[in-house]
Design an enzyme around this catalytic site. Structure first.
Site, mmCIF file in Angstrom:
data_model
loop_
_atom_site.group_PDB
_atom_site.id
_atom_site.type_symbol
_atom_site.label_atom_id
_atom_site.label_comp_id
_atom_site.label_asym_id
_atom_site.label_seq_id
_atom_site.Cartn_x
_atom_site.Cartn_y
_atom_site.Cartn_z
ATOM 1 N N ASP A 140 0.823 -1.207 0.000
ATOM 2 C CA ASP A 140 0.000 0.000 0.000
ATOM 3 C C ASP A 140 0.859 1.260 0.000
ATOM 4 O O ASP A 140 0.623 2.200 -0.766
ATOM 5 C CB ASP A 140 -0.909 -0.014 1.224
ATOM 6 C CG ASP A 140 -1.884 1.143 1.255
ATOM 7 O OD1 ASP A 140 -1.449 2.265 1.605
ATOM 8 O OD2 ASP A 140 -3.077 0.949 0.942
ATOM 9 N N TRP A 170 -5.446 1.585 0.211
ATOM 10 C CA TRP A 170 -5.520 0.742 -1.000
ATOM 11 C C TRP A 170 -5.619 -0.727 -0.628
ATOM 12 O O TRP A 170 -6.292 -1.499 -1.309
ATOM 13 C CB TRP A 170 -4.330 1.016 -1.916
ATOM 14 C CG TRP A 170 -4.166 2.475 -2.206
ATOM 15 C CD1 TRP A 170 -3.049 3.229 -2.058
ATOM 16 C CD2 TRP A 170 -5.196 3.380 -2.662
ATOM 17 N NE1 TRP A 170 -3.292 4.542 -2.385
ATOM 18 C CE2 TRP A 170 -4.602 4.657 -2.768
ATOM 19 C CE3 TRP A 170 -6.550 3.238 -2.985
ATOM 20 C CZ2 TRP A 170 -5.321 5.782 -3.192
ATOM 21 C CZ3 TRP A 170 -7.264 4.360 -3.398
ATOM 22 C CH2 TRP A 170 -6.653 5.606 -3.500
ATOM 23 N N ASP A 171 -4.960 -1.136 0.454
ATOM 24 C CA ASP A 171 -5.133 -2.509 0.945
ATOM 25 C C ASP A 171 -6.590 -2.767 1.317
ATOM 26 O O ASP A 171 -7.173 -3.788 0.952
ATOM 27 C CB ASP A 171 -4.253 -2.744 2.183
ATOM 28 C CG ASP A 171 -2.848 -3.191 1.829
ATOM 29 O OD1 ASP A 171 -2.676 -3.843 0.790
ATOM 30 O OD2 ASP A 171 -1.928 -2.879 2.587
ATOM 31 N N LEU A 172 -7.168 -1.857 2.080
ATOM 32 C CA LEU A 172 -8.529 -2.052 2.560
ATOM 33 C C LEU A 172 -9.535 -2.015 1.413
ATOM 34 O O LEU A 172 -10.453 -2.843 1.345
ATOM 35 C CB LEU A 172 -8.866 -0.980 3.602
ATOM 36 C CG LEU A 172 -8.077 -1.079 4.915
ATOM 37 C CD1 LEU A 172 -8.269 0.171 5.756
ATOM 38 C CD2 LEU A 172 -8.490 -2.324 5.696
ATOM 39 N N GLY A 175 -9.184 -5.232 -0.652
ATOM 40 C CA GLY A 175 -9.808 -6.372 -0.004
ATOM 41 C C GLY A 175 -11.314 -6.365 -0.173
ATOM 42 O O GLY A 175 -11.925 -7.398 -0.483
#
Length: 411
Positions: A140, A170-172, A175
């Site tokens: 991220d 961006w990770d969240l 996902g």
């Protein structure tokens, strides 16, 4: 076998096999679990690269890992050995009409490549979280650095010094989007019988998000956006300090929010004078408020700095002002009823770390569905024997032989 209970039971016909670390992949499977899907994690013996990731308990257990893996089942396998890899592929490709859903962030090529797995199950759906779209490694924070956001964040006095933020957005987002993509691919398979590989790169998620918000068009037509401290871009908004030293964020995007703010602070006359001086109207166009922010901000600074936080709240709340006090997370959990741990989102659990603390379930509230119990994260390998017997129909002797050979482990 006692079936696990879920936050919602909408997807309890699905089984997801997860082989992933860090945030995006595990959070994808977590979202699916919290709407009812069974999730089986395949973990390396001893734990994957995020098994001890911070924040840690005082004893060294990962609160991070416990949080992302609530309600899942864990099978511990030595993936460095050919027999262990074969075992993992058998679990991933196990038969059944609601099976064959695989979430991973392993590299595109290798023993978990979709083309290799789909030979064992042609209708397999593989949802693969990636860094860069070309397959190269990224997190991220490196993606965020590359797309320029750290140069838009921070004080105006240091325009050349990037400022990272602490939320791995961006990770969240990846996902959550990967969970949506999983269900879209599963629905397509139900209608056609066709499986496929779905790749969701962090970089694509980041660039798509900026494009959706108009920022790519903004840059291509007018250049990079400068940083502007805590001012809200494109509308009225900034942080202000109260008479008792508290700091508040005040925002007025809509016409109603703007009129409510003027009424609360009794600023109609002063704002009307500014409008007359510059021949503008702030009532309907938030962009005009933004353009004249350097003229407007001092007016609101003077009005707010003479009021304590309780006094400010007493005039803001009745007038529908959009605002919020800056506070630490610990303070918000103790004092803010909107963020109370008594929210039905949370359930008190005893976690594998030995600590008892509230664990969140699904963020959505479904009025037509009943919330069920949240389950703690598994201990590493806690369900190894159970899954091998249930999914692969192995006997006790076969499972014992795998333990003796060091291929699998349990808690």
């Amino acid at each position: 076998m006692e079936r696990p209970s879920y936050v919602y039971n909408l997807l309890n016909y699905l089984r997801i096999v997860e082989c992933a670390s860090f945030i995006a992949g595990p959070s994808c499977a977590l979202h699916l679990h919290q709407f009812g899907a069974e999730v089986i994690r395949i973990d390396p013996i001893g734990g994957g690269p995020d098994f001890k990731r911070w924040p840690l308990s005082p004893e060294g257990d990962s609160f991070y890992w416990e949080g992302l893996n609530k309600g899942k089942r864990s099978v511990a396998i030595d993936l460095t050995k050919p027999q262990g890899r074969e075992l993992a592929t058998e679990i991933i490709t196990a038969s059944g009409p609601e099976r064959g859903l695989f979430v991973t962030n392993f590299p595109k090529n290798g023993f978990l490549a979709h083309h290799a797995l789909s030979k064992l199950r042609p209708d397999l759906i593989t949802v693969r979280v990636a860094g860069w779209a070309d397959g190269s490694s990224a997190l991220d924070y490196t993606v965020n650095a590359a797309i320029g956001l750290p140069y838009m964040t921070g004080p105006t006095e240091t325009p050349d010094q990037p400022v990272n933020h602490v939320l791995p957005a961006w990770d969240l987002l990846t996902g959550a989007y990967a969970a949506f993509a999983t269900l879209a691919a599963e629905r397509h398979r139900r209608m056609t019988g066709i499986g496929q590989e779905v790749t969701v790169p962090l970089s694509n998620m980041a660039m798509a998000s900026l494009g959706h918000m108009g920022q790519i068009a903004e840059v291509l037509t007018g250049g990079d956006r400068p940083r502007m401290g805590n001012a809200l871009f494109g509308a009225f908004g900034r942080d202000f300090v109260t008479a008792d030293g508290e700091r508040v964020m005040v925002v007025a995007i809509t016409a109603k929010q703007w009129s409510g703010l003027l009424e609360a602070l009794q600023l109609h006359a002063q704002i009307a004078q500014i409008e007359a001086t510059y021949n503008v109207s702030f009532a309907r166009d938030e962009g005009v408020r933004f353009k004249f922010r350097t003229v407007l901000f001092p007016v609101f600074e003077r009005a707010i700095e003479v009021l304590t936080l309780p006094a400010l709240k007493s005039v803001f709340e009745p007038n529908g002002v959009c605002w919020g006090a800056y506070q630490s997370l610990s303070r918000s959990l103790r004092e803010d009823p909107r963020l109370s741990l008594q929210n039905p989102l949370f359930q008190m659990l005893d976690h594998p770390s030995g600590h008892e603390y509230p664990a969140p379930g699904a963020a959505a509230s479904l009025n037509g569905s009943q919330r069920c119990a949240v389950r703690r994260a598994p201990r590493l390998g806690e369900h190894t024997d159970e899954v091998l017997a249930e999914v692969l129909s192995m006997s006790d002797a076969q499972i014992g032989a795998l333990h003796d050979a060091g291929i699998v482990a349990n808690a």
